[in-house]
Scaffold this active site. Sequence first.
Site, PDB file in Angstrom:
ATOM      1  N   ASN A  13      63.119 -15.645  97.285  1.00 30.29           N
ATOM      2  CA  ASN A  13      63.460 -15.808  98.700  1.00 30.29           C
ATOM      3  C   ASN A  13      63.941 -17.257  98.848  1.00 30.29           C
ATOM      4  O   ASN A  13      63.176 -18.194  98.593  1.00 30.29           O
ATOM      5  CB  ASN A  13      62.214 -15.564  99.538  1.00 30.29           C
ATOM      6  CG  ASN A  13      62.453 -15.217 100.978  1.00 30.29           C
ATOM      7  OD1 ASN A  13      61.500 -15.060 101.720  1.00 30.29           O
ATOM      8  ND2 ASN A  13      63.682 -15.082 101.417  1.00 30.29           N
ATOM      9  N   CYS A  75      57.542 -17.176 108.297  1.00 23.92           N
ATOM     10  CA  CYS A  75      58.115 -16.863 106.985  1.00 23.92           C
ATOM     11  C   CYS A  75      57.133 -17.361 105.938  1.00 23.92           C
ATOM     12  O   CYS A  75      56.954 -18.567 105.766  1.00 23.92           O
ATOM     13  CB  CYS A  75      59.483 -17.524 106.805  1.00 23.92           C
ATOM     14  SG  CYS A  75      60.172 -17.286 105.146  1.00 23.92           S
ATOM     15  N   GLY A  76      56.486 -16.431 105.231  1.00 22.73           N
ATOM     16  CA  GLY A  76      55.432 -16.807 104.294  1.00 22.73           C
ATOM     17  C   GLY A  76      55.929 -17.514 103.054  1.00 22.73           C
ATOM     18  O   GLY A  76      55.363 -18.531 102.626  1.00 22.73           O
ATOM     19  N   ASN A 170      55.176 -12.054 112.695  1.00 25.14           N
ATOM     20  CA  ASN A 170      56.431 -11.361 112.945  1.00 25.14           C
ATOM     21  C   ASN A 170      56.216  -9.877 112.634  1.00 25.14           C
ATOM     22  O   ASN A 170      55.303  -9.503 111.898  1.00 25.14           O
ATOM     23  CB  ASN A 170      57.587 -11.958 112.129  1.00 25.14           C
ATOM     24  CG  ASN A 170      57.296 -12.023 110.650  1.00 25.14           C
ATOM     25  OD1 ASN A 170      56.244 -11.619 110.181  1.00 25.14           O
ATOM     26  ND2 ASN A 170      58.239 -12.533 109.885  1.00 25.14           N
ATOM     27  N   HIS A 172      56.403  -5.956 111.350  1.00 26.74           N
ATOM     28  CA  HIS A 172      56.737  -5.224 110.126  1.00 26.74           C
ATOM     29  C   HIS A 172      56.474  -3.736 110.311  1.00 26.74           C
ATOM     30  O   HIS A 172      55.491  -3.337 110.955  1.00 26.74           O
ATOM     31  CB  HIS A 172      55.910  -5.728 108.942  1.00 26.74           C
ATOM     32  CG  HIS A 172      56.284  -7.111 108.511  1.00 26.74           C
ATOM     33  ND1 HIS A 172      57.216  -7.359 107.524  1.00 26.74           N
ATOM     34  CD2 HIS A 172      55.869  -8.325 108.949  1.00 26.74           C
ATOM     35  CE1 HIS A 172      57.355  -8.660 107.373  1.00 26.74           C
ATOM     36  NE2 HIS A 172      56.546  -9.276 108.230  1.00 26.74           N
ATOM     37  N   GLU A 221      64.877  -7.502 105.718  1.00 27.54           N
ATOM     38  CA  GLU A 221      64.378  -8.467 106.698  1.00 27.54           C
ATOM     39  C   GLU A 221      65.248  -8.531 107.950  1.00 27.54           C
ATOM     40  O   GLU A 221      66.480  -8.478 107.877  1.00 27.54           O
ATOM     41  CB  GLU A 221      64.289  -9.862 106.077  1.00 27.54           C
ATOM     42  CG  GLU A 221      63.164 -10.020 105.073  1.00 27.54           C
ATOM     43  CD  GLU A 221      62.825 -11.472 104.835  1.00 27.54           C
ATOM     44  OE1 GLU A 221      62.587 -12.197 105.825  1.00 27.54           O
ATOM     45  OE2 GLU A 221      62.797 -11.888 103.665  1.00 27.54           O
ATOM     46  N   ARG A 222      64.582  -8.678 109.050  1.00 21.53           N
ATOM     47  CA  ARG A 222      65.223  -8.856 110.345  1.00 21.53           C
ATOM     48  C   ARG A 222      66.114 -10.096 110.316  1.00 21.53           C
ATOM     49  O   ARG A 222      65.663 -11.201 110.086  1.00 21.53           O
ATOM     50  CB  ARG A 222      64.119  -8.995 111.404  1.00 21.53           C
ATOM     51  CG  ARG A 222      64.559  -9.219 112.818  1.00 21.53           C
ATOM     52  CD  ARG A 222      63.355  -9.441 113.724  1.00 21.53           C
ATOM     53  NE  ARG A 222      62.493 -10.525 113.277  1.00 21.53           N
ATOM     54  CZ  ARG A 222      61.511 -11.056 114.001  1.00 21.53           C
ATOM     55  NH1 ARG A 222      61.261 -10.578 115.203  1.00 21.53           N
ATOM     56  NH2 ARG A 222      60.779 -12.034 113.541  1.00 21.53           N
ATOM     57  N   CYS A 230      59.685 -11.239 100.403  1.00 26.74           N
ATOM     58  CA  CYS A 230      59.341 -11.546 101.792  1.00 26.74           C
ATOM     59  C   CYS A 230      57.836 -11.755 101.845  1.00 26.74           C
ATOM     60  O   CYS A 230      57.066 -10.823 101.598  1.00 26.74           O
ATOM     61  CB  CYS A 230      59.767 -10.405 102.718  1.00 26.74           C
ATOM     62  SG  CYS A 230      59.253 -10.622 104.438  1.00 26.74           S
ATOM     63  N   GLY A 233      56.152  -9.945 104.614  1.00 29.79           N
ATOM     64  CA  GLY A 233      56.286  -8.534 104.258  1.00 29.79           C
ATOM     65  C   GLY A 233      55.277  -8.107 103.213  1.00 29.79           C
ATOM     66  O   GLY A 233      54.729  -6.998 103.278  1.00 29.79           O
TER      67      GLY A 233
END
Length: 292
Positions: A13, A75-76, A170, A172, A221-222, A230, A233
């Site tokens: 990522n 965002c992890g 966020n 999921h 991902e959005r 993600c 995610g």
Amino acid sequence: MHIRFTKMQGAGNDFVVLDETRGLLGLTPAQYRFLADRHFGVGADQILSVRPSPAPGIDFEYVIHNADGGQVEQCGNGARCFARYVRDKGLTAQDTIRVQTMAGVIAPRLTPDGRVTVDMGRPELEPARVPFDTTGLAPVMQGMAQKWPLALDDQALPATVLIVVVSMGNPHAVQLVDDVDTAPVAQTGPLIERHPRFAQRVNAGYLQVLSRTEVRLRVYERGAGETLACGTGACAAAVAGMRLGLLDARVQVHTRGGLLTIDWAGGPQDSVFMTGPATTVFEGQIDIPDTL
């Protein structure tokens, strides 16, 4: 506008990281899109901004923009890169930092093996708070989880999928698949992402369970499309699998970009912990057009 940047990646990522601790750059959504563009800009899934502490007891503010220029809550994988960046740049000497995001405060911690563990906070399991509109839907119960039928209204691909909805700051939508390699991510991912039942759009997760401690995962991902990994995610998928009764409290999540370890004790007030790599790829400078 001439700016400096650092390109980083966490399990594939990838991110452009900007230091705004000495002053905000004031970039527009179009300029964020330019930076993320893989042909004309630097290329990234998200743009991460490092900003000064907004309040006592907080070390930094962490602002995330997707490749489409929109700002998102969390965002992890980016959080791990954020922690590695501020440490490597000498902005902090701490192993654990407290970071303000749109979704709340997180606490990344650098570990002796070079990876980074992030306390991602507790998962939100109440559909209305994800948010997900359940009007007229009847869930299918499995274990402690609700699997919601989601009709994909598309002429080329009429279908209904069963999803578990989880927010990790966020939203999921996680579905079980037999094989992530053959899952129709490119076809159904965009339909799920922009489904009208998700008021803030959603990240679509495709989860393949290998054993009680090991899974494979793909995420559309959005605002970014499918990414190699993600972090939120992976957390949401692990929580969904645990709630479904399929997974233990520690899970190894194999993404297309690398391995993430997710821990969750399972209680409503228990945080989800994610551990994984964070790597600097290169540094550079770029001229961003003032008008786009």
